[in-house]
Design an enzyme around this catalytic site. Structure first.
Site, PDB file in Angstrom:
ATOM      1  N   GLY A  79       0.855  -1.173   0.000  1.00 36.76           N
ATOM      2  CA  GLY A  79       0.000   0.000   0.000  1.00 36.76           C
ATOM      3  C   GLY A  79       0.893   1.226   0.000  1.00 36.76           C
ATOM      4  O   GLY A  79       1.796   1.336   0.849  1.00 36.76           O
ATOM      5  N   GLU A 106       0.794   4.435   0.855  1.00 35.11           N
ATOM      6  CA  GLU A 106       0.958   5.240   2.064  1.00 35.11           C
ATOM      7  C   GLU A 106       1.590   4.429   3.187  1.00 35.11           C
ATOM      8  O   GLU A 106       2.412   4.954   3.954  1.00 35.11           O
ATOM      9  CB  GLU A 106      -0.396   5.804   2.513  1.00 35.11           C
ATOM     10  CG  GLU A 106      -1.089   6.652   1.457  1.00 35.11           C
ATOM     11  CD  GLU A 106      -1.965   5.828   0.508  1.00 35.11           C
ATOM     12  OE1 GLU A 106      -2.653   6.425  -0.325  1.00 35.11           O
ATOM     13  OE2 GLU A 106      -1.939   4.580   0.616  1.00 35.11           O
ATOM     14  N   ARG A 115      -9.633  -5.700  -4.485  1.00 35.84           N
ATOM     15  CA  ARG A 115      -9.807  -4.645  -3.481  1.00 35.84           C
ATOM     16  C   ARG A 115     -11.143  -3.920  -3.586  1.00 35.84           C
ATOM     17  O   ARG A 115     -11.452  -3.082  -2.732  1.00 35.84           O
ATOM     18  CB  ARG A 115      -8.665  -3.636  -3.585  1.00 35.84           C
ATOM     19  CG  ARG A 115      -8.692  -2.804  -4.842  1.00 35.84           C
ATOM     20  CD  ARG A 115      -7.399  -2.064  -5.140  1.00 35.84           C
ATOM     21  NE  ARG A 115      -6.966  -1.169  -4.101  1.00 35.84           N
ATOM     22  CZ  ARG A 115      -5.846  -0.426  -4.203  1.00 35.84           C
ATOM     23  NH1 ARG A 115      -5.080  -0.529  -5.290  1.00 35.84           N
ATOM     24  NH2 ARG A 115      -5.501   0.378  -3.223  1.00 35.84           N
ATOM     25  N   LYS A 167       9.620  13.830  -9.996  1.00 45.25           N
ATOM     26  CA  LYS A 167      10.476  12.641 -10.001  1.00 45.25           C
ATOM     27  C   LYS A 167      10.762  12.234 -11.447  1.00 45.25           C
ATOM     28  O   LYS A 167       9.843  12.036 -12.234  1.00 45.25           O
ATOM     29  CB  LYS A 167       9.791  11.504  -9.244  1.00 45.25           C
ATOM     30  CG  LYS A 167       9.638  11.756  -7.758  1.00 45.25           C
ATOM     31  CD  LYS A 167       8.740  10.735  -7.076  1.00 45.25           C
ATOM     32  CE  LYS A 167       7.279  10.963  -7.415  1.00 45.25           C
ATOM     33  NZ  LYS A 167       6.358  10.082  -6.652  1.00 45.25           N
ATOM     34  N   ALA A 178       9.346   2.294  -5.612  1.00 41.98           N
ATOM     35  CA  ALA A 178      10.430   3.276  -5.769  1.00 41.98           C
ATOM     36  C   ALA A 178       9.932   4.696  -5.533  1.00 41.98           C
ATOM     37  O   ALA A 178      10.598   5.500  -4.873  1.00 41.98           O
ATOM     38  CB  ALA A 178      11.047   3.147  -7.159  1.00 41.98           C
ATOM     39  N   ASP A 206       7.357   5.609  -3.724  1.00 45.49           N
ATOM     40  CA  ASP A 206       7.095   5.746  -2.291  1.00 45.49           C
ATOM     41  C   ASP A 206       8.413   5.869  -1.519  1.00 45.49           C
ATOM     42  O   ASP A 206       8.493   6.582  -0.520  1.00 45.49           O
ATOM     43  CB  ASP A 206       6.305   4.546  -1.775  1.00 45.49           C
ATOM     44  CG  ASP A 206       4.966   4.381  -2.477  1.00 45.49           C
ATOM     45  OD1 ASP A 206       4.364   5.404  -2.850  1.00 45.49           O
ATOM     46  OD2 ASP A 206       4.543   3.225  -2.671  1.00 45.49           O
ATOM     47  N   ASP A 230       7.326  -4.546  -1.932  1.00 49.79           N
ATOM     48  CA  ASP A 230       7.104  -3.135  -2.230  1.00 49.79           C
ATOM     49  C   ASP A 230       7.933  -2.210  -1.349  1.00 49.79           C
ATOM     50  O   ASP A 230       8.140  -1.053  -1.687  1.00 49.79           O
ATOM     51  CB  ASP A 230       5.619  -2.795  -2.064  1.00 49.79           C
ATOM     52  CG  ASP A 230       4.749  -3.447  -3.127  1.00 49.79           C
ATOM     53  OD1 ASP A 230       5.253  -4.334  -3.840  1.00 49.79           O
ATOM     54  OD2 ASP A 230       3.576  -3.061  -3.247  1.00 49.79           O
TER      55      ASP A 230
END
Length: 316
Positions: free
Chosen positions: A35, A37, A107, A228, A260, A262, A298
């Site tokens: 996830g 966040e 989801r 980015k 990456a 995040d 992740d």
């Protein structure tokens, strides 16, 4: 007391261990928490920042696995609630030698998509320095969009830095025009906007970093824009007129590109929380973004303080 807070949908990801096999053919998988966040929260906690996470999970094995994982990582879960009505989301991801892996999500109608916006008013904002949000949570439901706008409003009324990463997920939105309109509306309330170059092209129609920065700096609240640029690094521009390019770091072997972006947020926010210069914070972002692609999962490649220092020293 916690200095950082984020809200989002935590997920369980089953990452394939069979390289270059489709999700149809892959047979072996390893379970992780994920996830966008939550990735940021995990990375910041690993760097010894004090972190709060806000969400809702199903009272099921996936939800319990996530709770155990984030509490083990010393993330505060005071604002993570459990429900018997809805299930925790999860997804599958294949393993590739090059490029981005394929993913498949389960989801829709998840517990997090039923988050009650009224719970935002129950948060203690008194010691927070930074609040981080992305466009993903808003895409899940109208109630989630309401919650994000409420959180942004609380942040702005208390002069708390609000960082925003678009993290575009077109499949979650009704259509692209809705995604663009809603994402840019959320960005307009942020102190710092951090789009990827490809995201920015979708959101405002240009790949020119200066044009992208000026587009978002026209908004009243936005003070800093960081674009980015992948392995190349990042471009920044401020409302006060300073700007520049911070180069990225070379990575010899790319294992998994997910996380990456995040990772960049982790490094940048870590710098801000520790009173670093804007340039140094972006440099941290570039470093952790590069480190992230060298590991499976992740967020498995996010460093602790010693690992970050070692990486920076070896790449001077």
């Amino acid at each position: 007391m916690p200095e950082f807070l984020s809200i989002g949908e935590p997920l369980v990801v089953f990452a394939a261990e069979d390289k270059d096999q489709s999700l149809i053919k892959a047979e072996s998988f390893k379970k992780y928490v994920a996830g966008a966040e939550l990735n940021v929260c995990l990375g910041l906690s690993k760097l010894n920042n004090i972190v709060h996470y806000v969400s809702m999970l199903g009272r099921d094995p996936f939800g319990e696995f996530i709770i155990d994982s984030i509490q083990h990582s010393k993330i505060r879960t005071d604002y993570v609630s459990l429900t018997d009505k809805y299930k925790t989301g999860f997804y599958f991801k294949n393993k590739v030698s090059t490029g981005d892996p394929n993913t498949f999500y389960f989801r829709a109608g998840s517990a997090a998509s039923h988050f009650d916006a009224a719970k935002i008013s129950q948060i203690d904002f008194s010691n927070l320095k930074v609040i981080h949000v992305t466009g993903i949570f808003a895409a899940l439901s109208s109630e989630n969009m309401k919650a994000l706008l409420e959180l942004e409003n609380f942040a702005n009324n208390r002069n708390i830095m609000l960082t925003f990463d678009p993290n575009l997920r077109p499949a979650l939105w009704k259509n692209q025009s809705t995604m663009i309109r809603a994402t840019n509306h959320l960005a307009a309330n942020a102190t710092v906007v951090m789009p990827g170059i490809n995201e920015a092209e979708i959101l405002m129609g240009s790949r020119d970093p200066k044009a992208i920065a000026e587009f978002y700096l026209k908004r009243k609240r936005t003070q800093i824009v960081v674009i980015k640029l992948g392995a190349k690094g990042a471009y920044f521009q401020t409302k006060q007129g300073s700007s520049g390019f911070i180069p990225g770091y070379k990575v010899t072997t790319v294992v998994d590109t997910v996380g990456a972006g995040d990772g960049f947020a982790v490094g940048f926010i870590h710098g801000i929380l520790n009173d670093c210069s804007l340039q140094q914070a972006i440099g941290y972002g570039n470093a952790i973004g590069a480190m992230a692609v060298t590991s499976e999962g992740d967020n498995d490649g996010y460093p602790d303080l010693k690992q970050l220092s070692r990486f920076l020293n070896s790449n001077q």
